[in-house]
Design an enzyme around this catalytic site. Structure first.
Site, PDB file in Angstrom:
ATOM      1  N   SER A  13     -18.354  24.030 -43.175  1.00 61.05           N
ATOM      2  CA  SER A  13     -17.921  24.215 -44.563  1.00 61.05           C
ATOM      3  C   SER A  13     -18.905  23.579 -45.534  1.00 61.05           C
ATOM      4  CB  SER A  13     -16.517  23.654 -44.771  1.00 61.05           C
ATOM      5  OG  SER A  13     -16.450  22.277 -44.450  1.00 61.05           O
ATOM      6  N   CYS A  96      -1.851  30.206 -39.521  1.00 58.05           N
ATOM      7  CA  CYS A  96      -2.298  29.335 -40.609  1.00 58.05           C
ATOM      8  C   CYS A  96      -3.330  30.019 -41.492  1.00 58.05           C
ATOM      9  CB  CYS A  96      -2.872  28.039 -40.036  1.00 58.05           C
ATOM     10  SG  CYS A  96      -3.452  26.877 -41.287  1.00 58.05           S
ATOM     11  N   CYS A 196      -5.530  21.513 -35.222  1.00 55.31           N
ATOM     12  CA  CYS A 196      -5.849  20.432 -36.166  1.00 55.31           C
ATOM     13  C   CYS A 196      -4.812  19.316 -36.199  1.00 55.31           C
ATOM     14  CB  CYS A 196      -6.069  21.001 -37.564  1.00 55.31           C
ATOM     15  SG  CYS A 196      -4.560  21.568 -38.401  1.00 55.31           S
TER      16      CYS A 196
END
EC number: 2.8.1.13
Length: 366
Positions: A13, A96, A196
């Protein structure tokens, strides 16, 4: 164009944000705060948020935090636990991405005045026209080992049209090189390999902490329905599992089915792990508006597997109207297909769509 980049604290990211800055976008970084503060149950997210803030500072962009803990708990963690209660093996990342990372995140970004969102996913989006219809297609990334398109198959046209995946043409090695050259603190941070919110990949620890009273000991049965032992609770087993069964049959046995209604775990030989077909529900079609007839496809029922040839058949009700469910018939029987997992359909490197495996037709099981 104003782009809100999801900064997880990881290298992917961070490099996605840098690439967009270099391309002239007006970039802001955001970290989605997802994990409830229940010490000893979930992973801690504090370090990730701090690392994301340091990355944003290094890149010279603003960093904000979206608190999504309440929605994440109800939509993802509770879903995860409930699926195990029903004897299924869920893929929470699949859900998600649809509901949180490209659902709630996108909604909030648009409210805050951003034009698009971006993430560090390894995948590609391609704008095209099919049969006079403008479509945003999802393609596999160049780096086959890192490709994450499998997890994105539930994304809608609106979500795809508002998303950017800067890493689609990059290898992981190139991403780390860019991060190192930019002096980013996470250039060599290890990749996350598990869910996660699950510490050390220990699913049962989380499930037992949240819903231990929902599970009971029950029967191990063979594929003919005969009792052959006692199991500890459905949460401890998954399709294809061999270890930890504590059953002496004189030959290797595997979990081939779980039934929450009868609280039984069926075990069988290796050849009894194979499935002829599956039914997928909650199906999202990306490649075109609808699929109303049988087509040839390739399919994946697990992330780390080769695509397998199959037939995709839309199911209709008694009035011959679409049910939203699809049958997948494997050309060759497929091993260890688990209810609750994601089935993703492909043609070449394009994603046709995907859904949740609702049921499985296995060989030789009553």
């Amino acid at each position: 164009m104003k782009v809100l980049v999801g900064l997880s604290g990881g290298v992917d990211s961070a490099v996605a944000a840098k690439l967009l800055i270099d391309q002239g976008y007006d970039v802001t970084g955001v970290t989605m705060q997802l994990l409830p503060k229940l010490s000893g149950i979930y992973k801690e997210q504090t370090d990730d948020i701090e690392d994301a803030k340091k990355v944003a500072d290094k890149l010279g962009i603003k960093h904000i935090v979206y608190d999504m803990r309440e929605t994440f708990k109800t939509e993802i963690i509770d879903y995860f636990v409930e699926e195990y209660k029903q004897g299924r093996t869920p893929n929470p990342c699949f859900i998600c991405n649809s509901k949180i990372k490209f659902g709630l995140f996108l909604e909030q970004a648009l409210k805050d005045g951003f034009d698009k969102i971006a993430t560090g996913h390894y995948a590609k989006i391609e704008k095209t026209e099919i049969e006079g219809d403008e479509r945003f297609l999802l393609r596999q990334a160049e780096d086959a080992q890192k490709d994450q398109s499998y997890f994105l198959a539930l994304l809608t046209q609106e979500q795809l049209s508002r998303s950017i995946f800067p890493l689609g043409d990059f290898t992981k090695e190139k991403v780390r090189s860019i991060a190192e050259d930019a002096g980013l603190i996470n250039a060599h941070r290890p990749d996350s390999q598990d869910i996660c919110f699950v510490p050390d990949d220990d699913y049962t620890r989380v499930i037992n902490a949240l819903a231990a009273g929902s599970f009971k000991e029950g029967k191990f049965i063979d594929t003919m329905g005969n009792e052959i032992g006692r199991h500890k609770g459905l949460q401890y087993y998954t399709i294809g599992q061999r270890r930890g069964l504590a059953i002496a049959m004189g030959y290797p046995v595997y979990v081939v089915k779980k039934d929450a209604k009868t609280n039984t775990v069926t075990v069988g030989k290796d050849e009894e792990l194979f499935a002829e077909s599956l039914i997928a529900s909650r199906v999202n079609i990306i490649l075109k508006k609808t699929i109303d007839k049988e087509i040839d496809i390739e399919v994946k029922t697990r992330y780390r597997q080769q695509k397998k040839k199959a037939k995709l058949i839309p199911l209709k009700n008694e009035e011959f109207k679409p049910t939203g469910k699809f049958k997948v018939e494997f050309i060759e029987p497929e091993k260890a297909v688990a209810e609750g997992q994601a089935a993703v359909f492909y043609t070449g490197d394009y994603i046709i769509g995907g859904g949740i495996i609702e049921s499985v037709e296995r060989l030789g099981i009553l």
